[in-house]
Design a protein around this motif. Sequence first.
Motif, short mmCIF file in Angstrom:
data_model
loop_
_atom_site.label_atom_id
_atom_site.label_comp_id
_atom_site.label_asym_id
_atom_site.label_seq_id
_atom_site.Cartn_x
_atom_site.Cartn_y
_atom_site.Cartn_z
N ASP A 44 -90.11 91.35 37.24
CA ASP A 44 -90.67 92.64 36.85
C ASP A 44 -91.94 92.95 37.64
OD1 ASP A 44 -88.60 92.71 35.12
OD2 ASP A 44 -89.80 92.46 33.29
N LYS A 45 -92.85 91.96 37.72
CA LYS A 45 -94.12 92.20 38.40
C LYS A 45 -93.91 92.41 39.90
CE LYS A 45 -96.86 89.49 35.12
NZ LYS A 45 -97.77 88.33 34.95
N SER B 61 -94.45 95.82 42.13
CA SER B 61 -95.33 95.86 43.30
C SER B 61 -94.61 96.33 44.54
CB SER B 61 -95.90 94.46 43.53
OG SER B 61 -96.68 94.42 44.70
N LEU B 62 -93.34 95.99 44.65
CA LEU B 62 -92.57 96.34 45.85
C LEU B 62 -91.75 97.61 45.70
CD1 LEU B 62 -91.22 92.81 46.86
CD2 LEU B 62 -93.27 93.97 47.68
N GLY B 63 -91.73 98.18 44.51
CA GLY B 63 -90.85 99.31 44.25
C GLY B 63 -91.07 100.48 45.18
N ALA B 64 -92.32 100.82 45.45
CA ALA B 64 -92.59 102.00 46.29
C ALA B 64 -92.05 101.81 47.70
CB ALA B 64 -94.09 102.26 46.33
N LEU C 276 -89.61 99.55 48.65
CA LEU C 276 -88.18 99.28 48.71
C LEU C 276 -87.35 100.37 48.07
CD1 LEU C 276 -88.20 95.49 47.82
CD2 LEU C 276 -88.13 96.52 50.09
N GLY C 277 -87.98 101.21 47.27
CA GLY C 277 -87.22 102.24 46.57
C GLY C 277 -86.37 101.70 45.46
N VAL C 278 -86.81 100.62 44.86
CA VAL C 278 -86.03 99.97 43.80
C VAL C 278 -86.84 100.01 42.53
CG1 VAL C 278 -84.93 97.86 43.04
CG2 VAL C 278 -84.95 98.44 45.47
N PRO C 279 -86.33 100.63 41.47
CA PRO C 279 -87.08 100.66 40.22
C PRO C 279 -87.15 99.27 39.62
CG PRO C 279 -84.87 101.50 39.87
CD PRO C 279 -84.99 101.31 41.33
N PRO C 280 -88.23 98.99 39.00
CA PRO C 280 -88.35 97.67 38.38
C PRO C 280 -87.30 97.48 37.30
CG PRO C 280 -90.11 99.13 37.63
CD PRO C 280 -89.42 99.86 38.72
N PRO C 281 -86.82 96.24 37.13
CA PRO C 281 -85.78 96.00 36.13
C PRO C 281 -86.20 96.37 34.73
CG PRO C 281 -86.05 94.11 37.61
CD PRO C 281 -87.18 95.04 37.87
N SER C 282 -87.47 96.45 34.48
CA SER C 282 -87.91 96.72 33.10
C SER C 282 -88.28 98.18 32.90
CB SER C 282 -89.11 95.83 32.77
OG SER C 282 -90.16 96.09 33.69
N TYR C 283 -87.65 99.09 33.69
CA TYR C 283 -87.99 100.51 33.51
C TYR C 283 -87.55 100.95 32.12
CZ TYR C 283 -83.06 101.27 34.69
OH TYR C 283 -81.70 101.22 34.74
N ALA C 284 -88.19 102.04 31.61
CA ALA C 284 -87.95 102.48 30.23
C ALA C 284 -86.53 103.01 30.07
CB ALA C 284 -88.95 103.56 29.85
N PRO C 285 -85.88 102.74 28.95
CA PRO C 285 -84.52 103.22 28.72
C PRO C 285 -84.53 104.74 28.49
CG PRO C 285 -85.37 102.16 26.75
CD PRO C 285 -86.38 101.94 27.83
N PRO C 286 -83.40 105.43 28.70
CA PRO C 286 -83.33 106.90 28.49
C PRO C 286 -83.66 107.26 27.06
CG PRO C 286 -81.13 105.95 28.75
CD PRO C 286 -82.09 104.87 29.11
N GLN C 287 -84.32 108.41 26.90
CA GLN C 287 -84.71 108.86 25.57
C GLN C 287 -83.48 109.36 24.80
OE1 GLN C 287 -87.77 108.58 24.30
NE2 GLN C 287 -88.26 107.47 26.21
N PRO C 288 -83.44 109.16 23.52
CA PRO C 288 -82.29 109.62 22.73
C PRO C 288 -82.22 111.14 22.70
CG PRO C 288 -84.04 108.80 21.30
CD PRO C 288 -84.44 108.45 22.71
N THR C 289 -81.01 111.64 22.64
CA THR C 289 -80.76 113.09 22.55
C THR C 289 -79.90 113.34 21.32
OG1 THR C 289 -78.75 112.95 23.88
CG2 THR C 289 -80.83 113.25 25.08
N PRO C 290 -79.78 114.65 20.91
CA PRO C 290 -78.96 114.92 19.73
C PRO C 290 -77.53 114.45 19.90
CG PRO C 290 -80.36 116.79 20.23
CD PRO C 290 -80.55 115.83 21.38
N SER C 291 -77.03 114.53 21.18
CA SER C 291 -75.65 114.07 21.37
C SER C 291 -75.56 112.57 21.52
CB SER C 291 -75.09 114.74 22.64
OG SER C 291 -75.89 114.39 23.78
N ASN C 292 -76.73 111.93 21.77
CA ASN C 292 -76.74 110.47 21.94
C ASN C 292 -77.92 109.91 21.15
OD1 ASN C 292 -76.19 107.90 22.84
ND2 ASN C 292 -77.30 108.16 24.78
#
Length: 545
Positions: free
Chosen positions: A95-96, A100-103, A105-121
């Motif tokens: 994660d750390k 640090s390398l995400g910018a 490499l263009g790779v989001p960190p594995p611990s990025y926040a999950p999608p927010q819930p929606t009325p359909s989900n």
Amino acid sequence: MEITGIEGLSRQQLRAEVDRGGRFVVYGWCVSFLILTLKRSSDVTFVRADQSRVAAGLGWTLLSVTLGWWGFPWGFIYTPMVLIQNLGGGTDVTDKVMASLGAELGVPPPSYAPPQPTPSNPAPAPAPLVASPPSSPNASRDVVAVVMSALSLACCAPLGWVAAVLAILSIRDAQTQQRPTPVISIVTLVLSGLSTLLLVAGGMAFAMDQHKASSHKKQALSNAVTGRLEATLDTRTACALAQAALYDGVYERRSSWDTLRCETTLGGDAATPTLELTAVRGKLDERLTACFARSNRRWFVLAVRHDSGCPEAPALTIALTANEKELESKERAAQRKAEHAPPKQVGPRVQPRPGGDEAEWPLLELEVTNVATRQQPSDTPPFHKPGGDWTYFDLAPLDDPTAKVRVGLKAPSATDGPVSFSELRLAPKDRDASTRFIEAVADAFLVTEPTPSAKPRKLVPVKLATAVLGQHQVRAAGGGFSSPKQRGAPGTWTTTKLFLERNDQYAEVYFNVDLEAGVAELSEKDSEYREPLVGLLTRALLDGW
């Protein structure tokens, strides 16, 4: 940031490896230098999805296992911590690192926040809280492991190795199940490591003792290589052979000795010469007798015993073509047979003179008075009281009956050999009498009386080790004494040898007493003991022991 394992990977390949399960890991390592212990972390290592995280950190693990334990106390604490970290796959810092390398490499960190819930989900309902289990599901295994590690300290280090394996398995199970590392497993690893260290230290000490004993044995044998071939055994060769035998473990399988000191004259007879010696180990001094025998090839040590009773010499014939190994084998076989053999029948003579005019032999004749039997030692004058197996009496030179000292002689211990052991206590009557007693000893033994100390200490009875050479003895023609078994008539003499030793002074002297006739004598053992004898008597009777 230093990262190993990503060499040759493009950005797309690295992103793909992380998506497949590749992880960035940090390993620990520990080295110790007796009082200094270093615990550090390695550079970040990238472990691909198809690689073992434990294997990737094996180098750091081996380094810590080899060099981590040798510091006190932190080596025993840090090394298990490092082993737990590395054998558990290291510390995951993906994660750390990705953050640090995400910018770049263009790779989001594995611990990025999950999608927010929606009325359909909508978000799933929270799981009910479940209490954590109070203990590890492998608690019984952990208890067995810590008990085994504790036992390894007392008796068997390999038990600690088995316990360490069980502890590592428990730690890995805890990490897999996302439970805290069991403290009991850490304790097990610490105890197992300590038992291993003690085993290694003990093995090294034993190896050093064996090497030292082997070196002393070789040196002693080299000193005897020529003399042992002669028809007659000399004292120097006998001393060297006796020392080599003791370093070889002939006496009670002991091979570690601090010092070995030989007497200056041989005893026994032509077939089985004997040599008395003092063996020192730690604070224990042992007076031993080395018994020698001769094959058709050379002299060798037949036995080393606590008393002076030697076994019968064997008729040992060895082929002239036998090599050194065959010679030693034959001699060891003779030693094994003689180890528990009874002492041979000794001759009737006790304290025989080595030659010369009897009148020239230093000897002080003494008068015995005030005999008290069945006594026991006391700390207050007259330094004995009724009850016990001691006999107390006064000694004074025949030409000065007032120069008295008080002597107590303990009944000798029972033994199957010709020599038994006892104890003599020497106590001053007063300083003037003691001064004249020492003057008489100095005149008889042809030495100058030493100057007493200007600041004498309190005078107390002095304990002297005593070897009882014979009881109920009679005077033999030409000097010495003879056994009543050989002459038929029971005698009244008790013949002994006194050992005087204090700091760097040592002396021996024969002390013989006939309580029925009221006479006694101090008779020379060796001329080299003359001055130490008078000096030690001065310390005992005037200066304070």
